[in-house]
Scaffold this motif. Structure first.
Motif, mmCIF file in Angstrom:
data_model
loop_
_atom_site.group_PDB
_atom_site.id
_atom_site.type_symbol
_atom_site.label_atom_id
_atom_site.label_comp_id
_atom_site.label_asym_id
_atom_site.label_seq_id
_atom_site.Cartn_x
_atom_site.Cartn_y
_atom_site.Cartn_z
ATOM 1 N N MET A 1 1.011 -1.194 0.177
ATOM 2 C CA MET A 1 -0.317 0.449 0.026
ATOM 3 C C MET A 1 0.904 0.982 0.033
ATOM 4 S SD MET A 1 -2.822 1.006 2.617
ATOM 5 C CE MET A 1 -4.367 0.078 2.276
ATOM 6 N N LYS A 2 0.408 2.388 -0.777
ATOM 7 C CA LYS A 2 1.284 3.423 -0.603
ATOM 8 C C LYS A 2 1.758 4.300 0.274
ATOM 9 C CE LYS A 2 1.312 3.690 -5.999
ATOM 10 N NZ LYS A 2 2.793 3.484 -6.278
ATOM 11 N N LYS A 3 2.007 5.128 0.647
ATOM 12 C CA LYS A 3 2.683 6.140 1.551
ATOM 13 C C LYS A 3 1.793 6.989 1.729
ATOM 14 C CE LYS A 3 5.094 8.561 4.394
ATOM 15 N NZ LYS A 3 6.971 8.596 4.421
ATOM 16 N N ALA A 4 0.510 7.336 0.296
ATOM 17 C CA ALA A 4 -0.040 8.778 0.551
ATOM 18 C C ALA A 4 -1.642 8.184 1.227
ATOM 19 C CB ALA A 4 -0.336 8.767 -0.678
ATOM 20 N N LYS A 5 -2.033 6.970 0.656
ATOM 21 C CA LYS A 5 -3.365 6.269 0.912
ATOM 22 C C LYS A 5 -3.429 6.484 2.531
ATOM 23 C CE LYS A 5 -6.441 2.222 -0.657
ATOM 24 N NZ LYS A 5 -7.525 2.313 -1.322
ATOM 25 N N LYS A 6 -1.285 5.285 2.779
ATOM 26 C CA LYS A 6 -1.988 4.854 4.230
ATOM 27 C C LYS A 6 -2.258 6.417 4.959
ATOM 28 C CE LYS A 6 1.457 1.982 3.786
ATOM 29 N NZ LYS A 6 3.060 1.238 4.308
ATOM 30 N N LEU A 7 -1.693 7.264 5.099
ATOM 31 C CA LEU A 7 -2.035 8.684 5.298
ATOM 32 C C LEU A 7 -3.066 9.124 5.138
ATOM 33 C CD1 LEU A 7 1.512 10.692 4.041
ATOM 34 C CD2 LEU A 7 0.936 9.330 6.826
ATOM 35 N N LYS A 8 -3.778 9.321 4.502
ATOM 36 C CA LYS A 8 -5.654 9.391 3.738
ATOM 37 C C LYS A 8 -6.560 8.691 5.377
ATOM 38 C CE LYS A 8 -8.311 9.727 0.326
ATOM 39 N NZ LYS A 8 -9.015 9.758 -0.888
ATOM 40 N N ILE A 9 -5.870 7.373 5.229
ATOM 41 C CA ILE A 9 -6.713 6.216 6.195
ATOM 42 C C ILE A 9 -6.257 6.451 7.413
ATOM 43 C CG2 ILE A 9 -6.915 4.547 7.122
ATOM 44 C CD1 ILE A 9 -6.538 2.964 3.899
ATOM 45 N N LEU A 10 -5.003 7.308 7.465
ATOM 46 C CA LEU A 10 -5.401 7.648 9.023
ATOM 47 C C LEU A 10 -5.330 8.618 9.370
ATOM 48 C CD1 LEU A 10 -0.830 5.812 9.697
ATOM 49 C CD2 LEU A 10 -3.044 5.079 10.487
ATOM 50 N N ARG A 11 -5.936 9.779 8.641
ATOM 51 C CA ARG A 11 -5.884 10.654 9.016
ATOM 52 C C ARG A 11 -7.947 10.302 9.089
ATOM 53 N NH1 ARG A 11 -4.192 12.426 4.743
ATOM 54 N NH2 ARG A 11 -2.333 13.523 4.921
ATOM 55 N N ARG A 12 -8.580 10.215 8.665
ATOM 56 C CA ARG A 12 -10.399 9.712 8.783
ATOM 57 C C ARG A 12 -10.262 9.137 10.343
ATOM 58 N NH1 ARG A 12 -11.738 6.596 3.943
ATOM 59 N NH2 ARG A 12 -13.357 6.667 5.078
#
Length: 180
Positions: A1-12
């Motif tokens: 999983m790409k870092k940007a997608k991880k960060l987006k989910i963590l943000r939510r």
């Protein structure tokens, strides 16, 4: 999983009553956490296991192979039982491992330092925080204190604190020390 997608989910997930499932590279089973804080490298979470919170954990984002935001029946049960009611995010600066250890060093907590890739596990107290490492005093499975060791930040995958294991050990060793 790409870092940007991880960060987006963590943000939510961060600061909500929904929690995340992490597939960590070193763990065969999925792990479940309430995300309390995160940045590009580290994530501070409250661990959930079978409807019980079990302390706090700091994980590296690079070890997260997959992150998924969950809003399922377990979340509903945890809400109904008030699992997060009164939970306060610990004052730990997770800008880096150095700042995290500096924050934790100000407490009287026992902490657990691990590198799950090689089975490294130490429980004890922070003695000194250096630029690229932490000097740590740990004890063995019999509660016998060992010589201090220097642990490079690059060797650390996980830090745990306020969990049942470290809390029970602290209470036992504090009682033993007072009894002597």
């Amino acid at each position: 999983m790409k870092k940007a997608k991880k960060l987006k989910i963590l943000r939510r997930s961060c600061g909500t009553y929904n929690y995340c499932e992490f597939d960590l590279a070193y763990c065969a089973n999925a792990c479940y956490y309430y995300v309390l804080d995160f940045n590009e490298r580290l994530c501070l979470c409250a661990g959930e296991d079978d409807f019980i919170l079990n302390g706090f954990e700091i994980n590296r984002l690079k070890d997260m192979e997959h992150v998924e935001l969950l809003d399922n029946v377990t979340v509903a049960i945890n809400r109904q039982n008030g699992l997060l009611d009164g939970l306060e995010t610990p004052a730990v600066d997770i800008t880096s491992w150095k700042t995290a250890f500096e924050s934790l060093a100000k407490t009287e907590l026992f902490i657990i330092i691990e590198n799950e890739y090689c089975g490294f596990f130490r429980i004890g107290k922070i003695k000194r925080v250096k630029k690229k490492s932490v000097v740590f005093k740990s004890f063995d499975g019999n509660g016998v204190w060992q010589p201090k060791i220097k642990i490079p930040f690059s060797d650390i995958t996980t830090v745990r604190f306020c969990d049942r294991y470290s809390t029970y050990w602290k209470a036992y060793l504090d009682k033993e020390r007072k009894g002597k």
